[in-house]
Design a protein around this motif. Structure first.
Motif, PDB file in Angstrom:
ATOM      1  N   THR A  14      -7.218   4.603   8.551  1.00 45.53           N
ATOM      2  CA  THR A  14      -6.738   3.255   8.299  1.00 45.53           C
ATOM      3  C   THR A  14      -6.102   2.604   9.505  1.00 45.53           C
ATOM      4  OG1 THR A  14      -4.709   4.254   7.450  1.00 45.53           O
ATOM      5  CG2 THR A  14      -6.383   3.655   5.847  1.00 45.53           C
ATOM      6  N   GLY A  15      -6.265   3.146  10.679  1.00 45.86           N
ATOM      7  CA  GLY A  15      -5.704   2.523  11.865  1.00 45.86           C
ATOM      8  C   GLY A  15      -5.161   3.543  12.831  1.00 45.86           C
ATOM      9  N   LYS A  16      -4.590   3.049  13.927  1.00 51.36           N
ATOM     10  CA  LYS A  16      -4.120   3.931  14.981  1.00 51.36           C
ATOM     11  C   LYS A  16      -2.971   4.818  14.537  1.00 51.36           C
ATOM     12  CE  LYS A  16      -5.467   0.769  18.682  1.00 51.36           C
ATOM     13  NZ  LYS A  16      -4.986  -0.061  19.804  1.00 51.36           N
ATOM     14  N   ALA A  17      -2.217   4.365  13.533  1.00 54.18           N
ATOM     15  CA  ALA A  17      -1.034   5.115  13.117  1.00 54.18           C
ATOM     16  C   ALA A  17      -1.378   6.521  12.661  1.00 54.18           C
ATOM     17  CB  ALA A  17      -0.310   4.372  12.000  1.00 54.18           C
ATOM     18  N   GLY A  18      -2.563   6.704  12.093  1.00 53.69           N
ATOM     19  CA  GLY A  18      -2.928   8.015  11.591  1.00 53.69           C
ATOM     20  C   GLY A  18      -3.374   8.959  12.683  1.00 53.69           C
ATOM     21  N   SER A 146     -10.880   6.975  -1.396  1.00 55.43           N
ATOM     22  CA  SER A 146     -11.362   5.813  -2.132  1.00 55.43           C
ATOM     23  C   SER A 146     -10.663   4.551  -1.640  1.00 55.43           C
ATOM     24  CB  SER A 146     -11.123   6.006  -3.636  1.00 55.43           C
ATOM     25  OG  SER A 146     -11.537   4.870  -4.356  1.00 55.43           O
ATOM     26  N   GLY A 147      -9.340   4.646  -1.441  1.00 57.93           N
ATOM     27  CA  GLY A 147      -8.597   3.499  -0.917  1.00 57.93           C
ATOM     28  C   GLY A 147      -8.986   3.180   0.502  1.00 57.93           C
ATOM     29  N   GLU A 148      -9.161   4.218   1.320  1.00 57.56           N
ATOM     30  CA  GLU A 148      -9.522   3.994   2.715  1.00 57.56           C
ATOM     31  C   GLU A 148     -10.919   3.403   2.854  1.00 57.56           C
ATOM     32  OE1 GLU A 148      -8.888   7.717   4.664  1.00 57.56           O
ATOM     33  OE2 GLU A 148      -6.706   7.484   4.685  1.00 57.56           O
ATOM     34  N   PHE A 149     -11.795   3.682   1.871  1.00 58.40           N
ATOM     35  CA  PHE A 149     -13.117   3.058   1.868  1.00 58.40           C
ATOM     36  C   PHE A 149     -12.976   1.535   1.856  1.00 58.40           C
ATOM     37  CE2 PHE A 149     -16.403   0.930  -0.593  1.00 58.40           C
ATOM     38  CZ  PHE A 149     -17.574   1.355   0.017  1.00 58.40           C
ATOM     39  N   HIS A 150     -12.083   1.040   1.013  1.00 60.00           N
ATOM     40  CA  HIS A 150     -11.905  -0.404   0.904  1.00 60.00           C
ATOM     41  C   HIS A 150     -11.270  -0.980   2.170  1.00 60.00           C
ATOM     42  CE1 HIS A 150     -13.075  -1.065  -3.340  1.00 60.00           C
ATOM     43  NE2 HIS A 150     -12.768   0.216  -3.440  1.00 60.00           N
ATOM     44  N   LEU A 151     -10.421  -0.210   2.824  1.00 59.64           N
ATOM     45  CA  LEU A 151      -9.842  -0.673   4.086  1.00 59.64           C
ATOM     46  C   LEU A 151     -10.895  -0.701   5.193  1.00 59.64           C
ATOM     47  CD1 LEU A 151      -6.425   1.216   4.024  1.00 59.64           C
ATOM     48  CD2 LEU A 151      -6.883  -1.157   3.414  1.00 59.64           C
ATOM     49  N   LEU A 153     -14.078  -1.075   4.706  1.00 61.87           N
ATOM     50  CA  LEU A 153     -14.975  -2.182   4.373  1.00 61.87           C
ATOM     51  C   LEU A 153     -14.379  -3.503   4.864  1.00 61.87           C
ATOM     52  CD1 LEU A 153     -17.606  -2.998   2.925  1.00 61.87           C
ATOM     53  CD2 LEU A 153     -16.254  -3.288   0.833  1.00 61.87           C
ATOM     54  N   ALA A 154     -13.057  -3.641   4.736  1.00 64.43           N
ATOM     55  CA  ALA A 154     -12.391  -4.854   5.223  1.00 64.43           C
ATOM     56  C   ALA A 154     -12.546  -4.977   6.737  1.00 64.43           C
ATOM     57  CB  ALA A 154     -10.909  -4.830   4.843  1.00 64.43           C
ATOM     58  N   GLU A 155     -12.473  -3.866   7.446  1.00 73.46           N
ATOM     59  CA  GLU A 155     -12.691  -3.897   8.898  1.00 73.46           C
ATOM     60  C   GLU A 155     -14.109  -4.342   9.213  1.00 73.46           C
ATOM     61  OE1 GLU A 155     -11.666  -0.164  10.641  1.00 73.46           O
ATOM     62  OE2 GLU A 155      -9.642  -0.142   9.810  1.00 73.46           O
ATOM     63  N   ALA A 156     -15.069  -3.875   8.409  1.00 76.59           N
ATOM     64  CA  ALA A 156     -16.470  -4.249   8.623  1.00 76.59           C
ATOM     65  C   ALA A 156     -16.693  -5.734   8.375  1.00 76.59           C
ATOM     66  CB  ALA A 156     -17.385  -3.419   7.722  1.00 76.59           C
ATOM     67  N   ALA A 157     -15.824  -6.348   7.574  1.00 76.45           N
ATOM     68  CA  ALA A 157     -15.940  -7.783   7.303  1.00 76.45           C
ATOM     69  C   ALA A 157     -15.590  -8.612   8.529  1.00 76.45           C
ATOM     70  CB  ALA A 157     -15.044  -8.174   6.131  1.00 76.45           C
ATOM     71  N   GLY A 158     -14.814  -8.032   9.446  1.00 78.78           N
ATOM     72  CA  GLY A 158     -14.518  -8.711  10.702  1.00 78.78           C
ATOM     73  C   GLY A 158     -13.487  -9.807  10.611  1.00 78.78           C
ATOM     74  N   ASN A 159     -12.527  -9.661   9.668  1.00 79.16           N
ATOM     75  CA  ASN A 159     -11.479 -10.673   9.521  1.00 79.16           C
ATOM     76  C   ASN A 159     -10.131  -9.952   9.498  1.00 79.16           C
ATOM     77  OD1 ASN A 159      -9.527 -12.393   7.864  1.00 79.16           O
ATOM     78  ND2 ASN A 159     -11.219 -13.837   8.126  1.00 79.16           N
ATOM     79  N   ALA A 160      -9.388 -10.043  10.599  1.00 76.63           N
ATOM     80  CA  ALA A 160      -8.146  -9.280  10.755  1.00 76.63           C
ATOM     81  C   ALA A 160      -7.090  -9.592   9.690  1.00 76.63           C
ATOM     82  CB  ALA A 160      -7.572  -9.495  12.154  1.00 76.63           C
TER      83      ALA A 160
END
Length: 252
Positions: A14-18, A146-151, A153-160
């Motif tokens: 889910t991002g650099k934090a992990g 499952s939750g990270e899948f949706h995150l 997918l949001a990255e793939a949408a290209g809208n920060a």
């Protein structure tokens, strides 16, 4: 004592934090993951002292991590009483799910337009890992993936901005599921996720959105958001007996 703090063994996607980052990032990522995996129940007290000992960092660092989580509405900071994992009310749960539907629709439409082949392949790999986690009985990891899948997918949408908003909604959803899920706790989200990827790859926006809304319906159907279903108020639970006693007394 800072040398005790280590990155996540299985880095969150889910991002650099992990993966790396400051001590704040790593503490934040560990707590966020615990919430996604439903290992931290709604209402759990988050003692700065205990967390500081666990992670081997100062209370200042713990406060900054908790503040970030509070900004995402998954931690509640109570003046003079410390922090707790949020316990969404029924009305808050309904509002979160309404917002999730709006955001998921927008993300899906944008992903159809912008998702790359590499991103779709990564999403498929996440779905396989999700399925394997549930198959071996690791429900916590399956829920997190499952939750990270949706995150992702949001990255793939290209809208920060949508990614940021979705991060808060996904973590709040995990708390809501932990608090309000009823009945059969089986999960088949990985099948729905794979079908969604296929529709996005085919650039079929109508089908992809339809699948996403069906997926949200499926999650929603597992929740018991009947405000009158349960109560910790004894007078409310046994109100029918109290009313009956009053009627008997009035007749006597």
């Amino acid at each position: 004592m800072n040398e005790q703090l280590q990155p996540l063994k299985k880095p969150a996607r889910t991002g650099k934090a992990g993966r790396s980052g400051t001590q704040d990032d790593i503490v934040y990522a560990h707590i966020f993951e615990a919430i996604l995996e439903q290992r931290l129940a709604p209402g759990t007290k988050l003692s700065e002292e205990a967390l500081g000992e666990i992670f081997g960092v100062s209370r200042t660092i713990i406060r900054r991590a908790l503040s970030r989580l509070a900004h995402e509405s998954v931690v509640l900071l109570r003046p003079n009483r410390g922090a707790v994992v949020a316990s969404p009310t029924v009305e808050e749960a309904r509002q979160v799910f309404f917002s999730r539907r709006m955001v998921e629709r927008a993300i899906t439409e944008l992903a159809v337009q912008h998702a790359t082949a590499d991103q779709l392949n990564e999403l498929r790999q996440m779905v396989r890992e999700e399925r394997d986690s549930f198959s071996r009985g690791d429900r916590g990891a399956g829920i997190r993936l499952s939750g990270e899948f949706h995150l992702k997918l949001a990255e793939a949408a290209g809208n920060a901005p949508l990614v940021s908003f979705q991060r808060s909604l996904v973590s709040q959803t995990s708390l809501i599921i932990a608090q309000y899920e009823s009945g059969n706790r089986s999960h088949c989200s990985y099948d729905e996720h794979m079908q969604l990827i296929d529709a996005i790859e085919a650039r079929d926006a109508e089908q992809a959105v339809s699948l996403m809304m069906h997926h949200m319906d499926h999650i929603d159907s597992k929740l018991n958001l009947d405000e009158e279903s349960a109560s910790d108020d004894l007078h409310a639970v046994f109100s029918h007996l109290l009313q009956s006693k009053k009627r008997v007394s009035s007749k006597g």
